[in-house]
Design a protein around this motif. Structure first.
Motif: not given
Length: 520
Positions: A339, A81, A343, A345
């Protein structure tokens, strides 16, 4: 459908009532005539500098440490990730300790008792800096005996050391303090109160806010621009080599009750050393560039603070000047999960980690919820339906239970004002698991602490520990979720320490029972 709508409308009324009760019950809120307006995010923020999150490995290959793909399954999940945005600094790290708030109740960690609890550890971390202190926190309580006053004195001590022995600090020392633009109970309409409280404490400790004659010492304060979503980071980075993250605010809530004003709220910070600290620096820097620095006129005093100091719109510069790969501090893997709005992700990182669990997920949590709609279902029979109104993180946890029989144990804060959302969520999850014969795989206890639990930690398969600011709650995910930071590690010493902590909290936990109308 009409019946469910009725119960949800009733739930909204109940939530509003609780919020009003909270505001009235505080009894000390002050509304300043010069309080700034609340700033709400309108639109999308740009993404952060991914190369910075990766230790600048993307743009300067010579800075890339030798960090091959891990073999351990849970490590591999997080490494994958973070490819290109933190994976490069996941090697060569070491566990430095867990910081306990209000104190080390279990007596197992080696943290010495202290009238100010874990804040004494943080103060010593600040005083030990040789080059840089980065501290981000949502809150900083006011008052002469608040933990913030202690940390301000630690900054003052560091400054005195620089003044007396400048030769020991050849690069000088920079201290950056960043606040979340979140309101406090005593200043419900002023999200700037924390930055001004910190400024006052620093002045009272003898640290100038402008025109400092100590040439090798620099202090900068900033407040995040947006009140919604605000900045929920709680991190402390020393010299770009040691990073600490968790859930503790700089607040009386986390001070031992044996100290006047202390409210005994349990929390946890995780400290790691090594390359992963560069990821925390980059996350701090990203939020810093979305913040407003405090600019003060010459000669400012505590009495003239509000008139002489102003939050300005221009972001303060924050260069990253790495000239070599990060120095390894150990042999363990560690990961930073950051995060914010713009953003998201890493919103999938924790769900992926929980989905990969093979045997156990042990959670210590302050606030949990399903979707915002789920949170309005307390009064609806059976709570909110799962999985329709559940977050991906809870779907992943329940999926691990369903697919592999993973045992989930949850220690949850017992504050009555925070029980609405977990009751609605957990009733729906239990109703889902019961027909599958798996209801006993989800075990829940209320926290047995006197002051409640504010921890946000997870231990997965006794192979991965996460500690951070992120609640498993809808406010921490999505395009308007809060700024959050979590540290994760598979360091064996960290796993042993976390196992001791969880077992202690589980043993002193209290029986959890759903209201009769929510039972499946």
């Amino acid at each position: 459908m009409g019946t469910l709508l009725f119960f949800r409308v009733f739930g909204v009324a109940l939530l509003l009532g609780l919020l009003l009760t909270l505001g009235i019950g505080a009894g000390v809120s002050q509304v300043r005539a010069d309080a700034p307006p609340l700033t709400f995010l309108n639109g999308q923020l740009p993404p952060p500098d991914l190369a910075a999150l990766d230790g600048l490995a993307q743009v300067a290959p010579t800075l890339t440490p030798d960090c091959p793909e891990p073999q351990a399954p849970l490590d591999r999940v997080l490494y994958d990730h973070l490819r290109g945005q933190g994976a490069a600094v996941s090697c060569g790290n070491a566990f430095a300790g867990l910081i306990h708030f209000p104190d080390n109740d279990s007596g197992l960690s080696g943290q010495a008792p202290d009238p100010v609890g874990g804040f004494g550890v943080m103060a010593r971390q600040i005083e030990s800096a040789q080059r840089e202190v980065l501290l981000a926190n949502m809150l900083w309580d006011d008052g002469p005996v608040s933990p913030g006053a202690l940390l301000a004195r630690a900054v003052a001590t560091l400054r005195q050391q620089v003044a007396r022995h400048p030769e020991r600090y050849p690069q000088g020392v920079t201290v950056r303090l960043m606040f979340g633009n979140s309101v406090r109970l005593d200043t419900l309409l002023d999200p700037t109160s924390s930055v001004y409280s910190a400024a006052r404490h620093l002045l009272e400790a003898g640290v100038p806010l402008s025109g400092d004659p100590v040439q090798r010492f620099k202090l900068v304060l900033a407040n995040y621009t947006y009140a919604y979503p605000h900045n929920h980071l709680k991190v402390l980075v020393i010299d770009g080599q040691e990073t600490t993250a968790g859930g503790a605010n700089i607040s009386f809530f986390h001070v031992p009750a044996s100290t006047p004003g202390g409210l005994d709220l349990t929390d946890l910070l995780l400290t790691l050393r090594g390359p992963v600290a560069r990821h925390t620096v980059a996350a701090f820097r990203d939020s810093w560039l979305l913040s407003r620095p405090l600019r003060c006129k010459a000669g400012v005093t505590a009495a003239t603070l509000r008139r002489a100091c102003t939050l300005v719109d221009a972001a303060a510069p924050f260069p990253l000047l790495y000239t070599a790969p990060a120095v390894a501090a150990g042999t363990s893997r560690a990961y930073g999960l950051y995060r914010r709005a713009g953003y998201e992700t890493q919103d999938s990182a924790l769900p992926a980690l929980f989905a990969a669990a093979g045997s156990s997920i042990d959670l210590m949590q302050s606030q949990i919820s399903g979707t915002a709609q789920c949170s309005l279902s307390l009064t609806a029979p059976g709570g909110c339906p799962f999985p329709q109104e559940s977050l991906p993180v809870w779907q992943a946890i329940v999926g691990a239970v369903r697919e592999r029989g993973v045992r989930v144990r949850l220690v949850l804060d017992h504050d009555p004002l925070l029980q609405v959302e977990p009751l609605a969520l957990l009733s729906g999850i239990r109703a889902y698991l019961k027909p599958l014969g798996l209801a006993d795989r989800l075990q829940v206890r209320w926290s047995g602490t006197a002051g409640g639990m504010h921890t946000k930690a997870a231990l997965v398969d006794d192979a991965m520990l996460t500690v951070g600011s992120l609640n498993l709650h809808f406010s921490s995910f999505g395009d308007h979720g809060l700024n959050e930071y979590t540290l994760a590690t598979s360091d064996p010493a960290a796993l042993r320490a976390a196992r001791q902590d969880f077992d202690f909290e589980w043993a002193r936990g209290k029986r959890f029972e759903l209201p009769y109308w929510l039972r499946p």
